[in-house]
Design an enzyme around this catalytic site. Structure first.
Site, mmCIF file in Angstrom:
data_model
loop_
_atom_site.group_PDB
_atom_site.id
_atom_site.type_symbol
_atom_site.label_atom_id
_atom_site.label_comp_id
_atom_site.label_asym_id
_atom_site.label_seq_id
_atom_site.Cartn_x
_atom_site.Cartn_y
_atom_site.Cartn_z
ATOM 1 N N HIS A 66 0.636 10.358 1.570
ATOM 2 C CA HIS A 66 -0.575 10.450 1.640
ATOM 3 C C HIS A 66 -1.157 9.046 2.507
ATOM 4 O O HIS A 66 -0.370 8.817 3.950
ATOM 5 C CB HIS A 66 -0.250 9.345 0.553
ATOM 6 C CG HIS A 66 1.054 8.179 0.519
ATOM 7 N ND1 HIS A 66 2.563 8.201 0.527
ATOM 8 C CD2 HIS A 66 0.792 6.704 1.284
ATOM 9 C CE1 HIS A 66 2.846 7.657 0.581
ATOM 10 N NE2 HIS A 66 2.416 6.343 1.449
ATOM 11 N N CYS A 203 11.647 -1.662 -1.683
ATOM 12 C CA CYS A 203 11.679 -0.740 -0.751
ATOM 13 C C CYS A 203 11.372 -1.063 0.391
ATOM 14 O O CYS A 203 10.172 -2.524 1.085
ATOM 15 C CB CYS A 203 11.810 0.172 -1.811
ATOM 16 S SG CYS A 203 9.881 1.098 -1.681
#
Length: 691
Positions: A66, A203
């Site tokens: 992405h 994260c």
């Protein structure tokens, strides 16, 4: 009529690509054909740049390449299914489901919305199983959009009749669920109040695993009849949980690989503290552990002990070394803006008033508006004030990285003491680590309920500052100051071949990761050496070496694209034009687009040139009093003509090597990333990182 996020022509159910680059190209071609991408090579360069930041493979055979790109006209998702699998860097093997996500440049919310919604859908076995079994591209596209696949009869129907507007996958799923849905579902058959949990997931990149852990916890809570609210601290920031929801919670779950922001909001609650992958893989176990801790903990007594966090290091990559590096880089990244602002003002002061401006009286007592000398003194003294914060900021934000806001006060206090006792840069590092450790220890102590409200603002700052101050003044400060003095004396004694070897080492470090942790260590070491009232001659040489070596990579890439343009793509040649200015300004990150696209040729070439430049600047005895500025502070450099020769020699070596290596390959690289930011060397952590 609005354009859907994905249509049948953006689906390839028989993806034959063998590598992740081939897969991205095959899916990107579909985007170009659909009018969603305007420049194939330019877009693929941006995909490659994002992939170079961190692999995009997820557990379960999934790849999600992405990027944001100026070559994308509207948010778009393409899907490919591979029979043999494609390596996207996931620990459990190759990906058979590949989702290529494209968002227009600057469209962070669109980009992150697509990613986060897709990550949640990927936690549903029925979603991934359906995609693996689907035989119709139209039905696969409808499934990803969150629609009824049976309603999609033909590709034409998909394109003509869909009213979904740039919809993230799964947004219309009834089963996808949100934190509020999960909270409302937590009821018990006997009518009693359900067990309440609040959770935080995060994260390092703040995208996929953050939302996958949230989805996993929510589904497990629904199955257990538990009411849960999850705060996802992702790349787009985070929406804070309602304080009333936190207050009513029976327990807390932290599933994170980066420090939980504003952690003190959860003080006084039984807490399960694990890595983010545990939230994905073991949600029911975490909920059971939260229940157990809430039962065993006396009312009002917090427990924040980790749940076998060290035992997960092999699984989640969150070992002590990784966390230590994160803490140190947090401190350095907050320190660098002070270096840049203060250093440039000092440089301007020297340029206007000469080096004797350092002896000028305070401008608060003597300032003449019409005298250039007064303005020079003003700039120098403002810059000196900014430089005075370097070590306290370094220490304060190392402690902040370890213990969040409660670590700031003892960290700054410890850093200020490090200056007082002449412990320098090493003292700042030690003070930050000690302050963070002390605060974390205090936070684990069980305290009476009446004291909990004043812990973050009174008790923790008071006790931690006293302990850190005692340790820095009485216990560890003097040995560290002696070590700092010994290091300085050793550097002062370097001459001849030893000094040249130090220059080689510094040059290699500056060019190894182009603004990453190794580059930061060298840069922080150099700036720490000149951030004193009377820097030594060796410290000035080190600063000159570090800046010269940091200029080489972008200058070399700019020169290479000029003299052998046929070896580079159109996008790379455009980046090369910008690299001239970036290199001249001492912005090493100007070479990142080239390194991301072809690291095995670009990085060794850059390091070789940096080593040559570092050796020559040391051999020429070049000195520099300003920590930044590139060619714009050449008048402040000792032996400026020789300094420019050193930079030119290193640039020539890097240019020759990269041309040689690319020529021997015999093929032209597919793409190169767009120019990556304009942060100062060593400031990469403070700059926006592609999601």
């Amino acid at each position: 009529m609005n354009t859907p996020l994905i249509t049948a022509d953006l689906v390839d159910l028989d993806l034959t690509a063998g590598t992740k680059d081939e897969a991205a190209r095959a899916l990107a071609r579909r985007m170009v054909a659909a009018g969603r991408v305007t420049d194939l090579d330019g877009f693929l360069a941006d995909v490659a740049a994002r992939e170079a930041q961190m692999p995009t493979g997820l557990e379960g055979g999934i790849g999600i390449p992405h990027c944001r790109s100026a070559h994308v006209t509207r948010p778009t998702l393409a899907f490919g299914r591979s029979a043999r699998g494609i390596d996207f860097g996931a620990a459990d093997g190759p990906a058979t489901l590949v989702f290529l996500i494209a968002a227009p440049a600057g469209a962070d919310q669109d980009h992150l919305s697509i990613l986060s919604a897709l990550a949640r859908d990927l936690m549903r076995a029925e979603f991934t199983d359906a995609l693996r079994a689907e035989t119709s591209a139209a039905r696969a596209a409808a499934l990803i959009r969150g629609e009824d696949p049976q309603a999609e009869a033909t590709d034409a129907d998909t394109d003509a009749d869909t009213d979904t507007t740039d919809e993230a996958p799964g947004e219309s799923h009834e089963t996808g669920g949100t934190a509020d849905d999960a909270a409302d579902s937590g009821t018990r058959r006997d009518g009693a109040e359900p067990f309440r949990i609040v959770a935080v997931t995060s994260c390092p990149t703040g995208i996929a695993h953050t939302y996958m852990a949230a989805e996993s916890l929510e589904r497990a809570a629904q199955a257990e009849g538990v009411r849960i609210h999850v705060e996802t601290q992702g790349s787009a920031g985070f929406e804070r949980l309602d304080p009333a929801v936190i207050a009513a919670a029976d327990a807390v779950i932290f599933a994170h690989d980066v420090e939980v922001r504003e952690r003190d909001r959860f003080a006084g609650k039984p807490t399960v503290d694990v890595g983010v992958k545990a939230g994905i893989n073991r949600p029911a176990e975490l909920i059971a552990e939260a229940r157990r801790r809430a039962t065993e903990t006396p009312a009002g007594a917090p427990t924040t002990a980790p749940m076998d966090r060290t035992g997960e290091s092999a699984d989640n990559g969150d070992g002590f070394g990784t966390r230590l590096r994160t803490w140190l880089m947090t401190g350095v990244s907050y320190m660098v803006p002070f270096v840049a602002a203060g250093g440039l003002m000092i440089a301007l002061g020297f340029a206007l008033g000469g080096y004797e401006i350092s002896d000028a009286p305070s401008v608060a007592d003597h300032f003449v508006w019409t005298e250039a000398h007064s303005w020079a003194a003003l700039l120098f003294q403002i810059g000196g004030a900014a430089f005075g914060f370097l070590i306290p900021v370094l220490a304060g934000y190392i402690a902040y990285g370890m213990a969040d806001r409660p670590g700031l006060v003892p960290g700054f206090v410890g850093g200020a003491i490090a200056i007082t006792i002449d412990a320098g840069f090493l003292g700042g590092l030690a003070a930050g680590l000690v302050a963070g450790a002390v605060v974390r220890a205090i936070q684990r102590v069980k305290v009476p309920a009446p004291l909990r409200g004043i812990m973050p603002v009174v008790v923790i700052p008071l006790i931690s500052s006293a302990i850190v101050g005692f340790l820095m003044f009485i216990v560890i400060g003097k040995p560290i100051a002696s070590a700092q003095s010994g290091l300085t004396d050793w550097l002062e004694g370097l001459s001849g071949s030893n000094a040249v070897l130090l220059g080689v080492l510094l040059g290699l470090m500056m060019c190894f990761d182009l603004g990453g942790p190794v580059n930061k260590v060298a840069y922080a070491f150099a700036t720490g050496g000149i951030a004193v009232a009377d820097p030594s001659d060796t410290s000035l040489k080190i600063m000159a070496t570090v800046m010269a070596a940091g200029m080489v990579p972008p200058l070399a890439m700019a020169l290479a694209t000029t003299v052998r343009g046929k070896l580079f793509t159109k996008t790379e040649k455009e980046n090369g034009k910008a690299a001239w200015v970036l290199g001249a300004s001492f912005i090493s990150e100007g070479a990142i687009p080239f390194a991301a696209a072809d690291p095995l040729r670009v990085i060794p070439s850059a390091m070789a040139g940096g080593a040559v430049t570092g050796a020559l600047t040391m051999a020429f005895d070049n000195t520099l009093r300003a920590p930044h500025g590139g060619v714009f502070v050449v008048p402040l450099i000792g032996s400026p003509f020789l300094y420019l020769i050193a930079i030119a020699a290193g640039t020539a070596v890097s240019t020759a090597l990269v041309i040689l290596l690319k020529s021997r390959r015999g093929t032209k690289p597919a793409a190169a990333p767009e120019a990556a930011g304009t942060t100062a060397p060593g400031a990469a952590a403070a700059a926006p990182v592609p999601a």
